[in-house]
Design an enzyme around this catalytic site. Structure first.
Site, PDB file in Angstrom:
ATOM      1  N   SER B 208      -5.547  -8.910   5.250  1.00  0.00           N
ATOM      2  CA  SER B 208      -5.693  -7.662   6.223  1.00  0.00           C
ATOM      3  C   SER B 208      -4.388  -7.091   6.810  1.00  0.00           C
ATOM      4  O   SER B 208      -4.327  -5.705   6.941  1.00  0.00           O
ATOM      5  CB  SER B 208      -6.584  -7.925   7.423  1.00  0.00           C
ATOM      6  OG  SER B 208      -6.081  -8.721   8.216  1.00  0.00           O
ATOM      7  N   ARG B 212      -3.684  -3.399   5.539  1.00  0.00           N
ATOM      8  CA  ARG B 212      -3.984  -2.339   6.802  1.00  0.00           C
ATOM      9  C   ARG B 212      -2.674  -1.410   6.438  1.00  0.00           C
ATOM     10  O   ARG B 212      -2.711  -0.165   6.371  1.00  0.00           O
ATOM     11  CB  ARG B 212      -3.710  -3.049   7.931  1.00  0.00           C
ATOM     12  CG  ARG B 212      -3.637  -1.821   9.301  1.00  0.00           C
ATOM     13  CD  ARG B 212      -3.756  -2.597  10.502  1.00  0.00           C
ATOM     14  NE  ARG B 212      -4.777  -3.452  10.977  1.00  0.00           N
ATOM     15  CZ  ARG B 212      -4.811  -4.692  10.681  1.00  0.00           C
ATOM     16  NH1 ARG B 212      -3.598  -5.543  10.463  1.00  0.00           N
ATOM     17  NH2 ARG B 212      -5.593  -5.448  10.897  1.00  0.00           N
ATOM     18  N   ASN B 216      -2.553   2.638   4.979  1.00  0.00           N
ATOM     19  CA  ASN B 216      -2.443   3.663   5.492  1.00  0.00           C
ATOM     20  C   ASN B 216      -1.338   4.589   4.916  1.00  0.00           C
ATOM     21  O   ASN B 216      -1.579   5.852   4.786  1.00  0.00           O
ATOM     22  CB  ASN B 216      -1.733   3.194   7.031  1.00  0.00           C
ATOM     23  CG  ASN B 216      -3.044   3.194   7.927  1.00  0.00           C
ATOM     24  OD1 ASN B 216      -3.167   4.015   8.428  1.00  0.00           O
ATOM     25  ND2 ASN B 216      -3.171   2.132   8.399  1.00  0.00           N
TER      26      ASN B 216
END
Lengths: 156, 279
Positions: B208, B212, B216
């Protein structure tokens, strides 16, 4: 999203960069920051100390000033007293001198009066004798009546 | 994102799909076979992450070399500001020796900021430059945002995982850590479940953390590509749409760039901080 060997290369780069930062960047920067913090703290302490010193000095000056003022006051009082005494003294001396002069003048005047009086008496006696001589021309012999004449002179 | 699609104009204009796929293909050492292929390496990602990492280190090193305790210059003041921010955060999160962790967090923050900031370069800049100097056949693909390549963020989060494992062993000892793996959080009677849960936790955190950041940046890059496509319509609507959307998205992206870097740094600190605490 394909996974390949870039993954491990990136991991190696990650460790190299963090090692570099730890070795060459972090310590001098932290040292500079800590030193500056210490410097600022020192400066603040020095400023406090200076302020306290200034307050103490001002208080001291106030005390000194009060002492000086008292001293001056005392001096002035002293001088005034001394002037007073000097004036008193002068007055007294002058009075005494005047008295003395008056006394001596009076004495002199008295003496002169006495002398005048004696002179007058002699003159009156002379005149009286002359008058009496005129009157008694022949009857009175000055040699015979000298005692009488002398007595008369005293009674005048 | 400001330039138009010009490549291939001599032969035929690329379709939007070809344009996007072209821009999302890495300059790699070989042809990728399957989703996972460790014989291939993405040259562009590696080049830019190393270059940008060197720039970040050089910038900090310049400030650190001339760092004085007196009145700081602008560069020094800026670097000090970042350093102090990172130091404060790491102080709040990690209780113990921070002589490696805090510099690590600083590196991560500045490095990720600069890698993310590569997104501000126009999407067609390098392709156009290479065509001008005649390198388009030598360098047919070139992606400039290392964090928009899953390998980049995931490589970094694997690095974080390695650091976390190291500190787990360092703080708790090998025995203590293995004991914790089997007993926390449900106690010794549920040892297999504990181990399973802990392993999942380590994997989930790592994945994660990388995903993440990658998600993005990848989305940001993709949006810039779509905005560039809008401009390629060569109509008034396309032109103004390109200018307006490009401006808005670039400004918003400044926030994302710094925010994602900050989140990555903070999570790195939090995970390492958890390694310092016993359950």
């Amino acid at each position: 999203m394909n996974l390949n060997a870039t993954l491990f290369a990136q991991m190696v780069v990650f460790f190299i960069l963090s090692w570099f930062t730890m070795k060459f960047i972090w310590p001098p920067l932290m040292k500079a920051l800590d030193d500056r913090a210490a410097k600022v703290a020192d400066g603040l302490a020095a400023a406090d100390r200076g302020r306290a010193e200034m307050a103490a000095a001002a208080k001291n000056a106030q005390v000194e000033l009060a002492i000086a003022r008292d001293e001056g006051q005392k001096r002035i009082a002293e001088a005034e007293r001394r002037a007073q005494t000097i004036i008193e003294d002068a007055k007294r001396t002058a009075t005494e001198e005047a008295n003395r002069i008056i006394v001596s003048a009076r004495g002199e005047a008295d003496q002169m009066a006495d002398r005048m009086r004696a002179e007058l008496r002699e003159q009156i006696a002379g005149i009286a004798i002359a008058g009496a001589e005129q009157i008694l021309k022949r009857e009175i012999n000055p040699a015979v009546h000298a005692d009488l004449l002398e007595q008369l002179k005293h009674e005048l | 994102m400001a330039s138009e699609i010009v490549e291939g104009a001599a032969h035929h204009a690329p379709t939007p799909t070809e344009y996007i796929v072209h821009h999302l293909t890495h300059l790699s050492s070989g042809h990728q076979k399957g989703v996972v292929d460790f014989s291939v390496i993405n040259v562009d990602t590696l080049f830019w992450s190393v270059t940008v990492g060197i720039i970040a280190c050089l910038l900090m090193w310049l400030a650190a070399r001339r760092a004085t305790s007196g009145v700081p210059g602008r560069l020094q003041a800026f670097v000090e500001m970042v350093v102090e921010m990172v130091d404060d955060q790491s102080k709040a999160i990690i209780h113990g020796d921070r002589s490696y962790i805090a510099p690590l967090a600083l590196t991560v923050f500045l490095w990720v900021v600069l890698m993310n900031a590569m997104d501000f370069l126009p999407v067609d800049l390098f392709a156009t430059l290479f065509r001008w100097v005649g390198l388009e056949s030598a360098i047919p693909y070139f992606r400039v945002v290392p964090t928009a390549d899953l390998n980049g963020p995931l490589g970094m989060s694997l690095g974080v995982l390695a650091v976390v494992l190291y500190y787990n062993v360092k703080i708790k000892g090998v025995g203590g850590w293995i004991h914790e793996l089997f007993t926390a959080p449900f106690g010794p009677w549920l040892a297999p479940f504990n181990l399973l849960l802990n392993l999942i936790e380590f994997i989930a955190r790592t994945v994660s953390l990388g995903m993440r950041l990658w998600g993005n940046m990848y989305a940001g890059e993709l949006l810039f590509l779509l905005i560039a496509l809008l401009g390629s319509l060569a109509t008034a609507f396309g032109f103004f749409g390109h200018v307006l959307a490009g401006t808005v998205w670039a400004i918003f992206h400044i926030l994302i760039v710094v925010l994602q870097a900050f989140i990555f740094m903070m999570l790195t600190l939090v995970y390492i901080g958890q390694a310092h605490e016993s359950h």
